[in-house]
Motif scaffolding. Structure first.
Motif, PDB file in Angstrom:
ATOM      1  N   ALA A  63       5.630  14.257  46.354  1.00 32.63           N
ATOM      2  CA  ALA A  63       6.417  14.027  47.565  1.00 32.63           C
ATOM      3  C   ALA A  63       6.497  15.252  48.454  1.00 32.63           C
ATOM      4  CB  ALA A  63       7.838  13.579  47.187  1.00 32.63           C
TER       5      ALA A  63
ATOM      6  N   LEU B  23      16.590  15.270  51.293  1.00 29.21           N
ATOM      7  CA  LEU B  23      15.650  14.818  50.265  1.00 29.21           C
ATOM      8  C   LEU B  23      14.810  15.974  49.744  1.00 29.21           C
ATOM      9  CD1 LEU B  23      14.370  11.429  51.731  1.00 29.21           C
ATOM     10  CD2 LEU B  23      15.421  11.738  49.474  1.00 29.21           C
TER      11      LEU B  23
ATOM     12  N   GLU C 143      16.884  18.245  47.529  1.00 25.99           N
ATOM     13  CA  GLU C 143      17.184  17.579  46.256  1.00 25.99           C
ATOM     14  C   GLU C 143      15.976  17.617  45.313  1.00 25.99           C
ATOM     15  OE1 GLU C 143      17.577  13.049  44.620  1.00 25.99           O
ATOM     16  OE2 GLU C 143      18.302  13.425  46.667  1.00 25.99           O
TER      17      GLU C 143
ATOM     18  N   ALA D  39       3.025   5.662  46.588  1.00 25.07           N
ATOM     19  CA  ALA D  39       4.425   5.251  46.527  1.00 25.07           C
ATOM     20  C   ALA D  39       4.710   4.417  45.281  1.00 25.07           C
ATOM     21  CB  ALA D  39       4.798   4.480  47.786  1.00 25.07           C
TER      22      ALA D  39
ATOM     23  N   GLU E 287       8.353   7.869  42.167  1.00 26.94           N
ATOM     24  CA  GLU E 287       9.624   7.439  42.763  1.00 26.94           C
ATOM     25  C   GLU E 287      10.026   8.307  43.952  1.00 26.94           C
ATOM     26  OE1 GLU E 287      14.339   6.856  41.525  1.00 26.94           O
ATOM     27  OE2 GLU E 287      12.839   7.353  39.995  1.00 26.94           O
ATOM     28  N   ASP E 288       9.922   9.635  43.799  1.00 25.92           N
ATOM     29  CA  ASP E 288      10.312  10.521  44.900  1.00 25.92           C
ATOM     30  C   ASP E 288       9.397  10.345  46.105  1.00 25.92           C
ATOM     31  OD1 ASP E 288      12.545  11.625  43.720  1.00 25.92           O
ATOM     32  OD2 ASP E 288      11.451  13.311  42.832  1.00 25.92           O
TER      33      ASP E 288
ATOM     34  N   ALA F 202       7.960   7.611  46.980  1.00 31.61           N
ATOM     35  CA  ALA F 202       8.386   6.373  47.624  1.00 31.61           C
ATOM     36  C   ALA F 202       9.680   6.573  48.404  1.00 31.61           C
ATOM     37  CB  ALA F 202       8.570   5.280  46.570  1.00 31.61           C
ATOM     38  N   ARG F 203      10.617   7.327  47.853  1.00 33.82           N
ATOM     39  CA  ARG F 203      11.894   7.561  48.533  1.00 33.82           C
ATOM     40  C   ARG F 203      11.697   8.283  49.862  1.00 33.82           C
ATOM     41  NH1 ARG F 203      14.997  11.250  45.181  1.00 33.82           N
ATOM     42  NH2 ARG F 203      16.752  10.853  46.594  1.00 33.82           N
ATOM     43  N   VAL F 204      10.848   9.319  49.845  1.00 35.94           N
ATOM     44  CA  VAL F 204      10.614  10.072  51.079  1.00 35.94           C
ATOM     45  C   VAL F 204       9.871   9.211  52.095  1.00 35.94           C
ATOM     46  CG1 VAL F 204       9.528  12.110  52.080  1.00 35.94           C
ATOM     47  CG2 VAL F 204      10.629  12.276  49.846  1.00 35.94           C
ATOM     48  N   TRP F 205       8.857   8.505  51.644  1.00 31.08           N
ATOM     49  CA  TRP F 205       8.087   7.657  52.555  1.00 31.08           C
ATOM     50  C   TRP F 205       8.969   6.561  53.166  1.00 31.08           C
ATOM     51  CZ3 TRP F 205       4.373   7.363  55.742  1.00 31.08           C
ATOM     52  CH2 TRP F 205       3.827   6.141  56.144  1.00 31.08           C
ATOM     53  N   ASN F 206       9.813   5.944  52.351  1.00 29.71           N
ATOM     54  CA  ASN F 206      10.690   4.885  52.866  1.00 29.71           C
ATOM     55  C   ASN F 206      11.697   5.438  53.865  1.00 29.71           C
ATOM     56  OD1 ASN F 206       9.412   2.951  51.299  1.00 29.71           O
ATOM     57  ND2 ASN F 206      10.872   3.119  49.609  1.00 29.71           N
ATOM     58  N   SER F 207      12.215   6.625  53.589  1.00 27.58           N
ATOM     59  CA  SER F 207      13.157   7.261  54.508  1.00 27.58           C
ATOM     60  C   SER F 207      12.492   7.561  55.850  1.00 27.58           C
ATOM     61  CB  SER F 207      13.692   8.563  53.891  1.00 27.58           C
ATOM     62  OG  SER F 207      14.458   9.295  54.820  1.00 27.58           O
TER      63      SER F 207
END
Length: 355
Positions: free
Chosen positions: A111, A139, A142, A325, A329-330, A332-337
């Motif tokens: 990520a 993000l 974190e 993604a 998991e991370d 995917a989280r960054v991409w979705n954000s």
């Protein structure tokens, strides 16, 4: 009576002076304890246009802003640790800080690549909106804090070029089988199109091209590429930098060192880095025309990818980001954000800006 008063006044003066001296000593001791002296390893040489230059400017500026209470010593690549290996020593505390770029840690933190550059991604203004007010900064911190590292965005540059080639590229078939130095998420896209990519430290690229270890390369934008002399070997230079429509660098700080700073010291570092982002972007925008004129004067042909090839790059990128993604998991989280921010932003972009 006058003698008694005089004696009492003298005693009061002596006690007061003693207290003042003790207070001054405590203040001086406190100041000494709060003084920060760090070693900062770098992935880029200090002589490198804008990126290395930015590191030296930051070190000088933070000394000024902190009035000498934050001293950071810059170390050239390899002086403390190899250029592409600065992350782990910062994590363990073996070194205090490092000047690098998140894309170098793709193998460790997939990520992280989003915080360097995003293929077909946002403009600098849109990116900064997401970073500061759309959750991007939170993000990033974190994710890095899991590794005992605190990141600070500390430099931003213009779009990069997308490749130096020894021969003109007429179609995607010409790319297949090429050995190419490529960086970040764009390297995975090129792999989808049949290119064999590898990541090389900046100082290793020219020798690899000269020896034939690689056939082609991408590194940075025109003014920075000029410093490395790639034009002496490869005469076809391609644009636009679809893989890096902007690029950012990071100041890595050991998390324990960061937490030990006062709130004022943290603010001084963040503010100085924000200034560096603004100035580095301005520098990079200003210096490109001169570099392009130079290339044309030495026989380099400047190319723009045809729309049909850019469309194929975009199709490959869409596949890559979906696959990555699903694997992390991370990521995917960054991409979705980022995607959610861009979906909301696009209405303003379409209305507010001239195409």
């Amino acid at each position: 009576m006058n003698k008694i008063v005089l004696i009492v006044l003298c005693l009061i003066f002596s006690v007061t002076a003693s207290c003042d001296n003790d207070s001054s000593s405590v203040d001086k001791k406190k100041n000494v304890e709060n003084k920060v002296v760090w070693k900062m390893a770098s992935s880029f040489p200090g002589s490198l246009n804008i990126i290395g230059e930015g590191a030296l400017n930051f070190v000088e500026r933070i000394d000024q802003v902190s009035n000498g209470f934050i001293t950071i010593k810059f170390f050239e690549p390899g002086a403390l640790v190899p250029a592409l290996e600065v992350f782990d020593p910062v994590s363990t505390g073996a070194i205090d800080a490092a000047w690098s770029t998140p894309g170098f840690w793709a193998g460790k933190i997939p990520a992280a690549q989003f915080f360097t550059a995003i293929p077909f991604g946002p403009s600098p203004g849109e990116l900064l909106g997401w970073y500061y007010y759309g959750g991007g900064k939170d993000l990033w911190e974190e994710i890095y804090h899991k590794h005992n590292v605190h990141p600070v965005q500390c430099l931003m540059i213009s779009p990069e070029a997308s490749g130096w080639f020894k021969k003109e590229i007429h179609s995607l078939e010409d790319l297949k089988g090429l050995k190419m130095r490529f960086f970040g998420l764009g390297a995975i896209v090129m792999g989808k199109l049949g290119v064999s990519t590898q990541l090389l430290a900046p100082g290793d690229i020219y020798p690899a091209l000269e020896l034939g270890t690689i056939d082609a390369l991408e590194f940075s934008m025109p003014i920075i590429d000029k410093d490395f002399g790639f034009y002496q070997i490869a005469k076809h230079y391609y644009f636009p930098g679809w893989h890096q429509p902007f690029s950012t660098n990071e100041l890595l700080i050991n998390l324990d060192r960061w937490n030990a700073l006062s709130s004022s010291q943290k603010a001084q570092i963040e503010t100085t880095c924000t200034e560096s982002v603004v100035k580095s972007l301005a520098m990079s925008e200003t210096r490109q025309p001169e570099a392009l004129e130079f290339y044309e004067s030495v026989g380099v042909t400047l190319h723009r990818w045809p729309d049909e090839i850019l469309e194929k790059y975009k199709e490959a990128w869409d596949q890559v980001v979906e696959e990555k993604a699903s694997e992390n998991e991370d990521f995917a989280r960054v991409w979705n954000s980022l995607s959610a921010y861009r979906d909301k932003y696009k209405v303003w972009k379409s209305l507010g800006y001239v195409d």
